[in-house]
Design a protein around this motif. Structure first.
Motif, PDB file in Angstrom:
ATOM      1  N   GLY A 290      64.507  56.019  59.108  1.00 42.79           N
ATOM      2  CA  GLY A 290      65.471  57.039  58.700  1.00 42.79           C
ATOM      3  C   GLY A 290      66.872  56.481  58.700  1.00 42.79           C
ATOM      4  O   GLY A 290      67.174  55.504  59.397  1.00 42.79           O
ATOM      5  N   LYS A 291      67.737  57.078  57.909  1.00 36.84           N
ATOM      6  CA  LYS A 291      69.119  56.602  57.814  1.00 36.84           C
ATOM      7  C   LYS A 291      69.887  56.832  59.109  1.00 36.84           C
ATOM      8  O   LYS A 291      70.683  55.985  59.533  1.00 36.84           O
ATOM      9  CB  LYS A 291      69.816  57.287  56.645  1.00 36.84           C
ATOM     10  CG  LYS A 291      69.252  56.884  55.285  1.00 36.84           C
ATOM     11  CD  LYS A 291      69.996  57.543  54.139  1.00 36.84           C
ATOM     12  CE  LYS A 291      69.413  57.088  52.793  1.00 36.84           C
ATOM     13  NZ  LYS A 291      70.133  57.695  51.644  1.00 36.84           N
ATOM     14  N   GLU A 292      69.643  57.969  59.760  1.00 39.16           N
ATOM     15  CA  GLU A 292      70.319  58.225  61.030  1.00 39.16           C
ATOM     16  C   GLU A 292      69.837  57.248  62.099  1.00 39.16           C
ATOM     17  O   GLU A 292      70.634  56.738  62.891  1.00 39.16           O
ATOM     18  CB  GLU A 292      70.073  59.668  61.470  1.00 39.16           C
ATOM     19  CG  GLU A 292      70.791  60.694  60.610  1.00 39.16           C
ATOM     20  CD  GLU A 292      70.461  62.106  61.042  1.00 39.16           C
ATOM     21  OE1 GLU A 292      69.269  62.469  60.998  1.00 39.16           O
ATOM     22  OE2 GLU A 292      71.385  62.838  61.411  1.00 39.16           O
ATOM     23  N   GLU A 293      68.534  56.991  62.104  1.00 43.03           N
ATOM     24  CA  GLU A 293      67.977  56.029  63.062  1.00 43.03           C
ATOM     25  C   GLU A 293      68.551  54.634  62.819  1.00 43.03           C
ATOM     26  O   GLU A 293      68.907  53.921  63.770  1.00 43.03           O
ATOM     27  CB  GLU A 293      66.451  55.996  62.941  1.00 43.03           C
ATOM     28  CG  GLU A 293      65.735  57.202  63.521  1.00 43.03           C
ATOM     29  CD  GLU A 293      65.585  58.351  62.535  1.00 43.03           C
ATOM     30  OE1 GLU A 293      64.828  59.278  62.827  1.00 43.03           O
ATOM     31  OE2 GLU A 293      66.243  58.332  61.459  1.00 43.03           O
ATOM     32  N   ALA A 294      68.637  54.244  61.546  1.00 44.79           N
ATOM     33  CA  ALA A 294      69.167  52.916  61.211  1.00 44.79           C
ATOM     34  C   ALA A 294      70.616  52.785  61.637  1.00 44.79           C
ATOM     35  O   ALA A 294      71.044  51.720  62.096  1.00 44.79           O
ATOM     36  CB  ALA A 294      69.028  52.671  59.709  1.00 44.79           C
ATOM     37  N   GLN A 295      71.381  53.864  61.505  1.00 44.02           N
ATOM     38  CA  GLN A 295      72.779  53.812  61.921  1.00 44.02           C
ATOM     39  C   GLN A 295      72.898  53.697  63.435  1.00 44.02           C
ATOM     40  O   GLN A 295      73.744  52.970  63.953  1.00 44.02           O
ATOM     41  CB  GLN A 295      73.533  55.048  61.436  1.00 44.02           C
ATOM     42  CG  GLN A 295      75.033  54.959  61.742  1.00 44.02           C
ATOM     43  CD  GLN A 295      75.794  56.211  61.384  1.00 44.02           C
ATOM     44  OE1 GLN A 295      75.252  57.143  60.787  1.00 44.02           O
ATOM     45  NE2 GLN A 295      77.067  56.251  61.751  1.00 44.02           N
ATOM     46  N   ILE A 296      72.047  54.408  64.158  1.00 43.95           N
ATOM     47  CA  ILE A 296      72.071  54.316  65.619  1.00 43.95           C
ATOM     48  C   ILE A 296      71.762  52.882  66.056  1.00 43.95           C
ATOM     49  O   ILE A 296      72.411  52.333  66.957  1.00 43.95           O
ATOM     50  CB  ILE A 296      71.058  55.296  66.235  1.00 43.95           C
ATOM     51  CG1 ILE A 296      71.511  56.741  66.005  1.00 43.95           C
ATOM     52  CG2 ILE A 296      70.870  55.031  67.729  1.00 43.95           C
ATOM     53  CD1 ILE A 296      70.475  57.776  66.387  1.00 43.95           C
ATOM     54  N   TYR A 297      70.795  52.266  65.413  1.00 41.27           N
ATOM     55  CA  TYR A 297      70.422  50.890  65.771  1.00 41.27           C
ATOM     56  C   TYR A 297      71.532  49.914  65.398  1.00 41.27           C
ATOM     57  O   TYR A 297      71.860  49.004  66.163  1.00 41.27           O
ATOM     58  CB  TYR A 297      69.116  50.517  65.063  1.00 41.27           C
ATOM     59  CG  TYR A 297      68.444  49.297  65.631  1.00 41.27           C
ATOM     60  CD1 TYR A 297      67.657  49.384  66.769  1.00 41.27           C
ATOM     61  CD2 TYR A 297      68.585  48.051  65.026  1.00 41.27           C
ATOM     62  CE1 TYR A 297      67.030  48.265  67.311  1.00 41.27           C
ATOM     63  CE2 TYR A 297      67.962  46.925  65.553  1.00 41.27           C
ATOM     64  CZ  TYR A 297      67.189  47.041  66.689  1.00 41.27           C
ATOM     65  OH  TYR A 297      66.575  45.917  67.209  1.00 41.27           O
ATOM     66  N   TRP A 298      72.110  50.104  64.215  1.00 35.96           N
ATOM     67  CA  TRP A 298      73.232  49.252  63.777  1.00 35.96           C
ATOM     68  C   TRP A 298      74.372  49.346  64.775  1.00 35.96           C
ATOM     69  O   TRP A 298      74.982  48.335  65.134  1.00 35.96           O
ATOM     70  CB  TRP A 298      73.670  49.710  62.386  1.00 35.96           C
ATOM     71  CG  TRP A 298      74.909  49.072  61.839  1.00 35.96           C
ATOM     72  CD1 TRP A 298      76.206  49.475  62.026  1.00 35.96           C
ATOM     73  CD2 TRP A 298      74.993  47.912  60.991  1.00 35.96           C
ATOM     74  NE1 TRP A 298      77.074  48.662  61.361  1.00 35.96           N
ATOM     75  CE2 TRP A 298      76.360  47.692  60.718  1.00 35.96           C
ATOM     76  CE3 TRP A 298      74.041  47.069  60.436  1.00 35.96           C
ATOM     77  CZ2 TRP A 298      76.792  46.639  59.901  1.00 35.96           C
ATOM     78  CZ3 TRP A 298      74.477  46.019  59.635  1.00 35.96           C
ATOM     79  CH2 TRP A 298      75.836  45.816  59.380  1.00 35.96           C
ATOM     80  N   SER A 367      73.652  61.516  66.945  1.00 32.64           N
ATOM     81  CA  SER A 367      72.624  61.749  67.968  1.00 32.64           C
ATOM     82  C   SER A 367      71.267  61.429  67.376  1.00 32.64           C
ATOM     83  O   SER A 367      71.050  61.568  66.171  1.00 32.64           O
ATOM     84  CB  SER A 367      72.659  63.209  68.428  1.00 32.64           C
ATOM     85  OG  SER A 367      73.922  63.524  68.994  1.00 32.64           O
ATOM     86  N   ALA A 368      70.369  60.984  68.220  1.00 32.82           N
ATOM     87  CA  ALA A 368      69.032  60.651  67.742  1.00 32.82           C
ATOM     88  C   ALA A 368      68.381  61.884  67.140  1.00 32.82           C
ATOM     89  O   ALA A 368      68.266  62.917  67.813  1.00 32.82           O
ATOM     90  CB  ALA A 368      68.186  60.111  68.888  1.00 32.82           C
TER      91      ALA A 368
END
Length: 410
Positions: A290-298, A367-368
């Protein structure tokens, strides 16, 4: 077949008297590029357009092979090297080493052409001080450990540590034969998954002193590859990257630098896998793209750890990093490669690049999110519940209506 002759002691002392430092100033930030990627578009775009969408300083490229895959008759360097020289993009040169001796010799031939390039045909990378290092192989131990598991035809079956060490020595010999010698100028290492670097039969063999090499380890850097997504860690547990994987590899490597040669999180694709390893101590959740997940990881792994704490993180490791990945030019860029794109679009010219998610390291990570499938299943469960409640009410309504009708006629 490449020579397996033990190298002379003076040569080895020259090579191994100290860990060779990269001539390129670090820490470096860059991306991985598959052989089919369009470097002519992507290299200049990364340097000119990425800062405009919040990600500056990405000036390096990691390549998996030195060979031009479109030239099957002659072992010549990949055209990306010429583009690298023209755009001042530093390169971590990768050599494919598990496709047989003839293929490895072709890699050495292409590498020699890059090192001897005076005219700019291949970018004059040496004279422009753009060669970060040479990675002899990519996940060869990982593939070797999966013997019997079907692998893509162009990946090879992997290699054992003794073979990789011989190939590393062959590269070192080639560097020493240049005039002037490059034996102490360009670091040589290997890239593999983090668990392979802690395995006594694989990565640890490259990290321990070799009696026939004056008791020095064969490599100058460790290329660590880790995708917590593929290990089944939910995005909330992205810290497993630094607390488990990176910590273990650093402990094994000792004073040998650890470079983050691959990591990232997909913006789309399947869920993975069955939750984190039982001994990790992490909650048993699945990893979702997911895009939100990818941003959190980045943000959490990239900005606040590997890139040097640009987002204000306190646990910055500040090390050379090549993210997976910037943009898959074609479907041939790798199985599911487009699922990992940092860019949503990539075209030449101003405004040509759009980000798949917010790349600004100063931005606050979201937020996740609740995984899409969980949302869907919750919605479905709600629908079922409403139906069940409705059908449980219907009999009562029927009874009530009949009772009212009966009273009218009494």
């Amino acid at each position: 077949m490449f020579s397996s002759t033990i190298l002379s002691l003076p040569f080895l002392v020259t090579l191994s008297s100290a860990i060779v430092q990269s001539p390129v100033q670090g820490p470096l930030k860059g991306f991985n590029y598959n052989p089919q990627d369009d470097a002519a578009t992507l290299f200049p775009l990364v340097q000119s357009s990425l800062p405009k969408i919040g990600a500056s300083g990405f000036t390096s490229a990691r390549l998996y092979t030195a060979l031009d895959p479109n030239n099957t008759t002659n072992p010549v360097p990949h055209p990306a090297f010429k583009v690298a020289g023209d755009t001042n993009t530093s390169v971590l040169i990768g050599l494919a080493v598990s496709l047989g001796d003839a293929s490895f010799q072709n890699e050495l031939t292409a590498l020699t052409a890059i090192l001897k390039d005076k005219s700019g045909t291949y970018g004059k990378l040496l004279s422009r001080n753009l060669i970060v290092g040479i990675s002899v192989g990519n996940e060869d131990f990982y593939r070797q450990s999966l013997q019997g598991t079907p692998m893509a035809a162009n990946q090879g079956a992997g290699s054992k540590s003794a073979v990789i060490i011989k190939q590393i020595n062959a590269v070192r010999k080639l560097l020493s034969q240049q005039s002037p010698s490059l034996a102490t100028k360009i670091p040589v290492g290997h890239s593999d998954t983090w668990r392979m670097w802690t395995n006594k039969d694989y990565g640890l063999q490259l990290l321990k002193a070799q009696p026939d090499q004056d008791d020095f380890a064969p490599i100058d850097f460790v290329g660590m590859q880790e995708f917590t997504y593929w290990e089944g860690y939910a995005i909330q547990n992205f810290t497993a990257y630094s607390t488990e994987a990176l910590a273990a590899v650093k402990a094994a490597a000792g004073n040998i630098p650890v470079w983050a040669t691959e990591t990232g999180w997909p913006v789309k694709g399947p869920k993975c896998c069955n939750g984190p390893p039982a001994d990790s101590g992490m909650p048993g959740q699945l990893a979702w793209p997911g895009k939100e997940e990818a941003q959190i990881y980045w943000k959490g792994v990239g900005c606040d750890t590997l890139f040097g704490g640009e987002g204000g993180g306190t646990g910055a490791e500040v090390r050379n990093t090549w993210w997976y990945r910037i943009f898959a030019s074609t479907a041939k860029s790798g199985d599911g490669a487009q699922d990992w794109d940092v860019l949503g679009s990539a075209k030449s010219g101003d405004g040509g690049a759009t980000a798949a998610f917010d790349l600004d390291c100063k931005a606050v990570a979201p937020s996740a999110p609740t995984p899409t499938a969980v949302k869907s299943s919750s919605k479905s469960a709600g629908s079922v519940l409403r139906v069940e409640v409705w059908w449980s009410v219907v009999p009562l309504l029927v009874v009530g209506v009949l009772g009212a009708v009966e009273r009218l006629f009494v």
